[in-house]
Enzyme design. Structure first.
Site, mmCIF file in Angstrom:
data_model
loop_
_atom_site.group_PDB
_atom_site.id
_atom_site.type_symbol
_atom_site.label_atom_id
_atom_site.label_comp_id
_atom_site.label_asym_id
_atom_site.label_seq_id
_atom_site.Cartn_x
_atom_site.Cartn_y
_atom_site.Cartn_z
ATOM 1 N N GLY A 176 0.844 -1.196 0.000
ATOM 2 C CA GLY A 176 0.000 0.000 0.000
ATOM 3 C C GLY A 176 0.873 1.238 0.000
ATOM 4 C CD GLU B 252 6.993 -5.460 -2.314
ATOM 5 O OE1 GLU B 252 7.326 -4.472 -2.985
ATOM 6 O OE2 GLU B 252 7.690 -6.474 -2.222
ATOM 7 C CB CYS C 107 3.046 0.249 -6.643
ATOM 8 S SG CYS C 107 3.139 -1.517 -6.746
HETATM 9 P P1 ADP Z 1 -4.248 3.137 -1.299
HETATM 10 O O1 ADP Z 1 -4.181 4.628 -1.372
HETATM 11 O O2 ADP Z 1 -3.666 2.425 -2.433
HETATM 12 O O3 ADP Z 1 -5.599 2.627 -0.907
HETATM 13 P P2 ADP Z 1 -3.420 2.663 1.398
HETATM 14 O O4 ADP Z 1 -2.059 2.520 1.963
HETATM 15 O O5 ADP Z 1 -4.271 3.761 1.905
HETATM 16 O O6 ADP Z 1 -3.209 2.735 -0.165
HETATM 17 O O7 ADP Z 1 -4.221 1.293 1.578
HETATM 18 C C1 ADP Z 1 -3.669 0.014 1.421
HETATM 19 C C2 ADP Z 1 -4.360 -0.933 2.379
HETATM 20 O O8 ADP Z 1 -4.091 -0.516 3.712
HETATM 21 C C3 ADP Z 1 -5.882 -0.947 2.254
HETATM 22 O O9 ADP Z 1 -6.357 -2.230 2.536
HETATM 23 C C4 ADP Z 1 -6.319 0.010 3.334
HETATM 24 O O10 ADP Z 1 -7.624 -0.242 3.797
HETATM 25 C C5 ADP Z 1 -5.315 -0.317 4.410
HETATM 26 N N1 ADP Z 1 -5.095 0.755 5.395
HETATM 27 C C6 ADP Z 1 -5.275 2.084 5.245
HETATM 28 N N2 ADP Z 1 -4.948 2.733 6.386
HETATM 29 C C7 ADP Z 1 -4.547 1.792 7.275
HETATM 30 C C8 ADP Z 1 -4.068 1.809 8.637
HETATM 31 N N3 ADP Z 1 -3.937 2.946 9.322
HETATM 32 N N4 ADP Z 1 -3.759 0.622 9.218
HETATM 33 C C9 ADP Z 1 -3.865 -0.540 8.529
HETATM 34 N N5 ADP Z 1 -4.304 -0.627 7.264
HETATM 35 C C10 ADP Z 1 -4.629 0.522 6.640
#
Ligand code: ADP
Length: 480
Positions: A231, A253, A287
């Site tokens: 993410g 990643e 990505c």
């Molecule tokens: P994107 O902008 O590609 O959605 P994110 O990093 O926001 O990237 O999200 C990637 C994953 O991480 C998603 O499953 C999202 O729900 C999750 N996510 C977002 N914020 C948090 C957090 N604070 N803790 C754990 N998981 C999170």
């Protein structure tokens, strides 16, 4: 099966479909914002339950033979391939991904299961010469334990399999927390794993919208040995902080800011085809997507002309239509980001030479911007959408400096016919992945991952299982 046979509406924990909360959340088709289905909105307590079940299952799963795990992975692989059309429909509905790309992702994602089914049998240790005459030394690679996998919406299947196939292969059990945008694909493949015969508790998927609380449970629960996350860099940093208390192992990643360098000795048609594939795959929402196109000054205009012509042919629309190459943006956050980036770039002297507009609320045209400069938002940040900014450079040194001028270091690409240059530039690029004369670089057979703030660890390849094992060194002394 039809795709609706693979639609599920609640978490899969300890071998059962289960919900604690009675409220549901809507899964939206980004094409027209219609509701595909509703899913029970579970939370931290369900994650805890899933961790308990994975922890219990680990006691027996870790003792299974490598052959047994390999054969279950193979059965799962076969079931996914047998149902690829149905899964692709679900994936396209919930993510907007063009159907041919969804099918491609299923083949790609499933290939990690096949690969690690094979690798499961090769989790070798070492025999090391004794450091005194009476000592004998060996090493074992042992599964770390329960793995928490947090995954994004842009590869609803492959980002899960890339993490959990190596984990399962070595004897770990897993708790998956898929993106709230795309939980349906995750639930469908978990069902197929269950059908393949994985014992209860070995693979659990918890669905819900409270990402931060669910993530906290995975990071803070002492029964979890490792977190594997794909993410944004922002969320990766939060997770790392949360894992610091228990010093959990992590694979990350994260974001990228891929440069795509075209030198004046390059085959321009090849470079244009590579830029199209590398930039507009899933509408620019991956990505490793090309973020900055850097073109040497004396071929700049020729490249731009040919790139515009090639981009014009990309059809926008509903991903279920097989001619469509560019689907909708995933959500309102992405729409706002495109608006901000274009406005900022135009203010700073960028010229839009193709596209630049929304043709419906969720659809942004494939857009080419010339005269891009390094102070623009889109030069520093991941665009994650169909905007292609083109920068001009004079010398190889300048191109390398521009390419490395970022906090990220995931994928990079360059085009040249000069053999010496291929060596110089590939060594100078501060990236985990370098594509030379090629825009498509992913495969289960290669180590995927980044440097700098693009993360740590590698997924796939012969190295992939290393991130889910501890090396235990055993010293046998006083051998007579
Ligand atoms: P994107 O902008 O590609 O959605 P994110 O990093 O926001 O990237 O999200 C990637 C994953 O991480 C998603 O499953 C999202 O729900 C999750 N996510 C977002 N914020 C948090 C957090 N604070 N803790 C754990 N998981 C999170």
């Amino acid at each position: 099966m039809t795709y609706t046979d693979l639609l599920f509406e609640k978490s899969f924990v300890n071998g059962e479909w289960i919900n604690e909360n009675t409220t549901q959340f809507e899964i939206i088709n980004p094409v027209d914002l219609s509701i595909i289905s509703r899913v029970y909105n579970d939370d931290r307590t369900m994650v805890k339950r899933a961790i308990d079940s994975a922890s219990e299952a680990f006691k027996t799963w870790k003792k299974t033979s490598a052959k047994e795990r390999s054969s279950l992975l193979m059965k799962w692989y076969d079931l996914i391939i047998a149902n690829k059309n149905e899964i692709a429909t679900i994936m396209t509905l919930e993510s907007g991904k063009p159907i041919a790309e969804s099918l491609g992702e299923i083949e790609y994602g499933a290939s990690y299961i096949q690969w690690f089914a094979e690798e499961a049998k090769r989790n070798y240790g070492d025999v090391i010469p004794g450091f005194t005459t009476e000592k004998r030394i060996i090493t074992l690679k042992q599964a770390v334990g329960v793995v928490g996998a947090i995954t994004p919406w842009n590869f609803p299947l492959a980002m899960i399999t890339r993490k959990i196939a190596p984990a399962l292969a070595v004897g770990c059990t897993v708790v998956i927390r898929p993106s709230e945008e795309t939980p349906l694909t995750a639930l469908a493949i978990n069902y197929l794993a269950h059908k393949a015969g994985f014992p209860k508790g070995v693979i659990n998927t918890v669905v819900g919208t409270n990402a931060s609380e669910m993530g906290k449970e995975l990071c803070e629960n002492s029964k979890v040995a490792k977190i594997s996350f794909t993410g944004s860099t922002t969320v990766g940093k939060i997770l790392m902080q949360q894992c610091s208390d228990s010093l959990k192992k992590m694979s990350l990643e994260l974001g990228g800011n891929a440069p795509f360098i075209v030198f004046d000795d390059a085959d321009i048609d090849l470079a244009v085809a590579g830029a199209i594939a590398g930039k507009f795959r899933f509408g620019g929402q991956t990505c490793v997507c090309v973020n900055r196109i850097l073109v040497q000054e004396n071929i700049y205009e020729t490249f731009v002309e040919k790139f515009i012509e090639a981009t014009k042919s990309l059809k926008i629309g509903n991903g279920l239509d097989t001619d469509v190459k560019i689907g909708p943006l995933i959500n309102s956050k992405a729409i706002t980001r495109m608006q901000e980036m274009i406005t900022d770039a135009i203010k700073k002297g960028g010229k839009v030479v193709l596209g630049g507009n929304f043709i419906a609320p969720q659809f942004f045209e494939p857009t080419i911007m010339i005269d891009a400069s390094v102070d623009m938002l889109l030069a520093k940040n991941e665009i994650f959408g169909p905007i292609a900014p083109i920068f001009k450079f004079k010398t190889e040194e300048e191109a390398i400096e521009m390419a490395n001028d970022t906090i990220y270091g995931l994928a990079s690409y360059f085009y040249t016919k000069d053999l010496n240059r291929t060596w110089r530039v590939r060594e100078a690029l501060e990236y985990g992945i370098v594509g030379i004369n090629d825009g498509l670089i992913s495969s289960e057979m290669v180590p995927f991952g980044g440097v700098k703030q693009s993360g740590q660890g590698r997924e796939g390849s012969k190295y992939g299982m290393d991130y889910y094992v501890d090396i235990k060194y055993i010293c046998i002394g006083n051998v007579e």
